[in-house]
Write a protein that holds these residues in place. Structure first.
Motif, PDB file in Angstrom:
ATOM      1  N   ALA A   1      51.563  38.057  44.055  1.00 43.89           N
ATOM      2  CA  ALA A   1      50.605  37.348  43.204  1.00 43.89           C
ATOM      3  C   ALA A   1      49.277  37.158  43.928  1.00 43.89           C
ATOM      4  CB  ALA A   1      51.178  35.998  42.783  1.00 43.89           C
ATOM      5  N   LEU A   2      49.324  36.840  45.212  1.00 42.03           N
ATOM      6  CA  LEU A   2      48.093  36.648  45.977  1.00 42.03           C
ATOM      7  C   LEU A   2      47.337  37.958  46.136  1.00 42.03           C
ATOM      8  CD1 LEU A   2      46.192  34.903  47.653  1.00 42.03           C
ATOM      9  CD2 LEU A   2      47.683  35.277  49.627  1.00 42.03           C
ATOM     10  N   VAL A   3      48.035  39.005  46.567  1.00 36.94           N
ATOM     11  CA  VAL A   3      47.377  40.306  46.758  1.00 36.94           C
ATOM     12  C   VAL A   3      46.865  40.848  45.430  1.00 36.94           C
ATOM     13  CG1 VAL A   3      47.741  42.694  47.490  1.00 36.94           C
ATOM     14  CG2 VAL A   3      48.729  40.825  48.823  1.00 36.94           C
ATOM     15  N   GLY A   4      47.680  40.754  44.401  1.00 35.54           N
ATOM     16  CA  GLY A   4      47.261  41.241  43.089  1.00 35.54           C
ATOM     17  C   GLY A   4      46.069  40.482  42.559  1.00 35.54           C
ATOM     18  N   ALA A   5      46.041  39.155  42.744  1.00 33.97           N
ATOM     19  CA  ALA A   5      44.915  38.349  42.266  1.00 33.97           C
ATOM     20  C   ALA A   5      43.625  38.725  42.980  1.00 33.97           C
ATOM     21  CB  ALA A   5      45.220  36.870  42.465  1.00 33.97           C
ATOM     22  N   LEU A   6      43.701  38.926  44.288  1.00 37.74           N
ATOM     23  CA  LEU A   6      42.503  39.327  45.025  1.00 37.74           C
ATOM     24  C   LEU A   6      42.023  40.707  44.586  1.00 37.74           C
ATOM     25  CD1 LEU A   6      43.385  38.054  48.610  1.00 37.74           C
ATOM     26  CD2 LEU A   6      41.854  37.007  46.940  1.00 37.74           C
ATOM     27  N   LEU A   7      42.947  41.635  44.357  1.00 38.49           N
ATOM     28  CA  LEU A   7      42.561  42.966  43.891  1.00 38.49           C
ATOM     29  C   LEU A   7      41.901  42.900  42.514  1.00 38.49           C
ATOM     30  CD1 LEU A   7      45.625  45.168  44.958  1.00 38.49           C
ATOM     31  CD2 LEU A   7      43.302  45.239  45.890  1.00 38.49           C
ATOM     32  N   VAL A   8      42.478  42.109  41.621  1.00 35.91           N
ATOM     33  CA  VAL A   8      41.916  41.996  40.275  1.00 35.91           C
ATOM     34  C   VAL A   8      40.550  41.319  40.323  1.00 35.91           C
ATOM     35  CG1 VAL A   8      42.198  40.845  38.039  1.00 35.91           C
ATOM     36  CG2 VAL A   8      44.107  42.063  39.064  1.00 35.91           C
TER      37      VAL A   8
ATOM     38  N   LEU B   1      38.352  41.153  42.807  1.00 32.04           N
ATOM     39  CA  LEU B   1      37.352  42.027  43.416  1.00 32.04           C
ATOM     40  C   LEU B   1      37.021  43.216  42.511  1.00 32.04           C
ATOM     41  CD1 LEU B   1      38.637  42.004  47.108  1.00 32.04           C
ATOM     42  CD2 LEU B   1      36.501  41.020  46.272  1.00 32.04           C
ATOM     43  N   THR B   2      38.038  43.790  41.878  1.00 29.27           N
ATOM     44  CA  THR B   2      37.797  44.937  40.996  1.00 29.27           C
ATOM     45  C   THR B   2      36.946  44.544  39.804  1.00 29.27           C
ATOM     46  OG1 THR B   2      39.910  45.936  41.629  1.00 29.27           O
ATOM     47  CG2 THR B   2      38.910  46.703  39.580  1.00 29.27           C
ATOM     48  N   ASP B   3      37.263  43.406  39.207  1.00 26.26           N
ATOM     49  CA  ASP B   3      36.515  42.948  38.037  1.00 26.26           C
ATOM     50  C   ASP B   3      35.071  42.627  38.392  1.00 26.26           C
ATOM     51  OD1 ASP B   3      36.253  42.179  35.330  1.00 26.26           O
ATOM     52  OD2 ASP B   3      36.500  40.085  35.872  1.00 26.26           O
ATOM     53  N   THR B   4      34.859  41.952  39.522  1.00 23.31           N
ATOM     54  CA  THR B   4      33.505  41.545  39.903  1.00 23.31           C
ATOM     55  C   THR B   4      32.670  42.721  40.393  1.00 23.31           C
ATOM     56  OG1 THR B   4      34.342  39.361  40.524  1.00 23.31           O
ATOM     57  CG2 THR B   4      32.185  39.995  41.377  1.00 23.31           C
ATOM     58  N   LEU B   5      33.227  43.501  41.297  1.00 25.51           N
ATOM     59  CA  LEU B   5      32.463  44.612  41.863  1.00 25.51           C
ATOM     60  C   LEU B   5      32.265  45.736  40.847  1.00 25.51           C
ATOM     61  CD1 LEU B   5      33.971  44.789  45.468  1.00 25.51           C
ATOM     62  CD2 LEU B   5      31.865  43.692  44.710  1.00 25.51           C
TER      63      LEU B   5
ATOM     64  N   GLN C   1      28.666  39.360  45.963  1.00 26.58           N
ATOM     65  CA  GLN C   1      29.612  39.747  44.922  1.00 26.58           C
ATOM     66  C   GLN C   1      31.046  39.795  45.450  1.00 26.58           C
ATOM     67  OE1 GLN C   1      28.819  39.832  41.741  1.00 26.58           O
ATOM     68  NE2 GLN C   1      26.769  39.267  42.435  1.00 26.58           N
ATOM     69  N   VAL C   2      31.222  40.150  46.710  1.00 26.97           N
ATOM     70  CA  VAL C   2      32.564  40.101  47.304  1.00 26.97           C
ATOM     71  C   VAL C   2      33.070  38.664  47.328  1.00 26.97           C
ATOM     72  CG1 VAL C   2      33.853  40.392  49.453  1.00 26.97           C
ATOM     73  CG2 VAL C   2      32.372  42.216  48.647  1.00 26.97           C
ATOM     74  N   LEU C   3      32.199  37.720  47.686  1.00 28.68           N
ATOM     75  CA  LEU C   3      32.595  36.319  47.678  1.00 28.68           C
ATOM     76  C   LEU C   3      32.924  35.847  46.261  1.00 28.68           C
ATOM     77  CD1 LEU C   3      30.031  34.811  50.226  1.00 28.68           C
ATOM     78  CD2 LEU C   3      32.498  35.089  50.550  1.00 28.68           C
ATOM     79  N   ASN C   4      32.134  36.295  45.281  1.00 24.08           N
ATOM     80  CA  ASN C   4      32.442  35.956  43.891  1.00 24.08           C
ATOM     81  C   ASN C   4      33.809  36.505  43.486  1.00 24.08           C
ATOM     82  OD1 ASN C   4      30.047  34.575  43.448  1.00 24.08           O
ATOM     83  ND2 ASN C   4      28.974  36.348  42.635  1.00 24.08           N
ATOM     84  N   GLY C   5      34.096  37.740  43.929  1.00 27.94           N
ATOM     85  CA  GLY C   5      35.396  38.335  43.623  1.00 27.94           C
ATOM     86  C   GLY C   5      36.534  37.583  44.276  1.00 27.94           C
ATOM     87  N   LEU C   6      36.321  37.130  45.518  1.00 28.28           N
ATOM     88  CA  LEU C   6      37.352  36.339  46.202  1.00 28.28           C
ATOM     89  C   LEU C   6      37.590  35.018  45.480  1.00 28.28           C
ATOM     90  CD1 LEU C   6      36.427  36.860  49.959  1.00 28.28           C
ATOM     91  CD2 LEU C   6      38.401  37.787  48.749  1.00 28.28           C
ATOM     92  N   GLN C   7      36.506  34.374  45.061  1.00 26.12           N
ATOM     93  CA  GLN C   7      36.662  33.099  44.352  1.00 26.12           C
ATOM     94  C   GLN C   7      37.413  33.292  43.041  1.00 26.12           C
ATOM     95  OE1 GLN C   7      33.901  31.968  41.535  1.00 26.12           O
ATOM     96  NE2 GLN C   7      35.805  30.949  40.965  1.00 26.12           N
ATOM     97  N   SER C   8      37.057  34.337  42.302  1.00 27.47           N
ATOM     98  CA  SER C   8      37.756  34.619  41.045  1.00 27.47           C
ATOM     99  C   SER C   8      39.227  34.939  41.307  1.00 27.47           C
ATOM    100  CB  SER C   8      37.064  35.790  40.334  1.00 27.47           C
ATOM    101  OG  SER C   8      37.759  36.158  39.172  1.00 27.47           O
TER     102      SER C   8
END
Length: 306
Positions: free
Chosen positions: A243-250, A252-256, A9-16
């Motif tokens: 944008a990069l940090v925010g995208a990764l946070l969003v 990961l938050t959405d997926t996890l 799921q972490v990998l899914n969050g990173l991809q998203s």
């Protein structure tokens, strides 16, 4: 819950998150340099997806589909900037919102007229299909790892472009003082067209890459656009790093959140109710994250303080 599920799921969050970055980077460039609220950015995501699906179906080549997505989205962005957006720079933000919302309707109906109302499908190339075994015995789709890798390469290329090239210097200067660089002889109109086309190309490529793991259909860009706005608010308007940090946070938050919250509520309530409550809260989690960031830092994580 097993560690393997958490890693997956972490990998899914990173991809998203990486795909969201491609959307949000173009959006924050356009807003930071031009001061323009572009609601039609999601339509360029859709244009890229449809161009890739149609080209791949006609030629049988996934790479040609990606190239078509880049070209189609960049050309559509440049055309829109020259014909419509250029007349909005000195207008009120409400005028910009109304005009770009009208562009959403035009793109949606135009796409439906050309391709029809039924979704298209973009097949994953055989070389990238199937799972790959990661350390620890994790079976993970190779194509999703490809998305993460491509996104990171594009992020590095974008940072290099903005930070190390002459065009990047002009973009950063235009963000800070457009009157001054115009006085120094920089063609502001051409710079704006290039920035808009670059942002559109990133959005179109993201649409093409994501189109291979979901159906390509009219209106597919609007949900992603909403998340992209959340990303740039969290990261800070005009900041590529944000944008990069925010995208990764969003991402990961959405997926996890969709995985952990239902299980958390199942500890204190009926499993059926816990699933419903957890699903509702997981869809709210990214907006709660945005609210928390704005309370702590109103300009976003990397936004410039005024």
């Amino acid at each position: 819950m097993t560690p393997l599920l958490i890693v997956e799921q972490v990998l899914n969050g990173l991809q998203s998150g990486i795909m969201l970055f491609l959307m949000a980077a173009g959006l924050t460039l356009i807003f930071g340099v031009m001061g323009l609220i572009n609601l039609a950015h999601g339509s360029l995501f859709m244009v890229g997806a449809f161009a890739a699906a149609a080209t791949a179906a006609a030629t049988g080549s996934f790479l040609l589909g990606l190239g078509a997505a880049l070209v189609a989205a960049a050309c559509a962005g440049a055309l829109v900037e020259r014909l419509v957006i250029r007349r909005l720079y000195d207008r009120d933000h409400l005028d910009q919102v109304l005009a770009t919302f009208a562009l959403i309707l035009i793109f949606s109906e135009g796409t439906r007229w050309i391709f029809g109302s039924f979704p298209l499908y973009l097949d994953i190339p055989p070389a990238l299909s199937g799972p790959v075994t990661l350390p620890g015995g994790i079976q993970y789709p190779l194509y999703r790892l490809f998305l993460i890798g491509v996104g990171l390469v594009l992020a590095g290329a974008l940072f290099w472009l903005i930070g190390r090239t002459r065009l990047g210097i002009r973009i950063r200067a235009g963000e800070n003082d457009r009157e001054m660089i115009a006085a120094l002889g920089v063609d502001i109109a051409r710079l704006y067209t290039l920035v808009f086309a670059l942002g559109a190309a990133l959005a179109g490529l993201a649409g093409a890459l994501v189109g291979a793991i979901q159906s390509v259909q009219v209106g597919m860009g609007e949900p992603v656009l909403i998340l992209a706005f959340v990303v740039i608010v969290i990261g800070g308007i005009g900041s590529i790093t944000g944008a990069l940090v925010g995208a990764l946070l969003v991402g990961l938050t959405d997926t996890l959140g969709g995985i952990f919250l239902p299980r958390l509520f199942a500890l204190v309530m009926d499993p059926a109710a816990a699933t419903q409550t957890g699903a509702a809260l997981s869809s709210m989690a990214i907006y709660m994250l945005m609210a928390a960031v704005l309370v702590w830092r109103p300009t976003g994580l990397f936004g410039a303080r005024t």
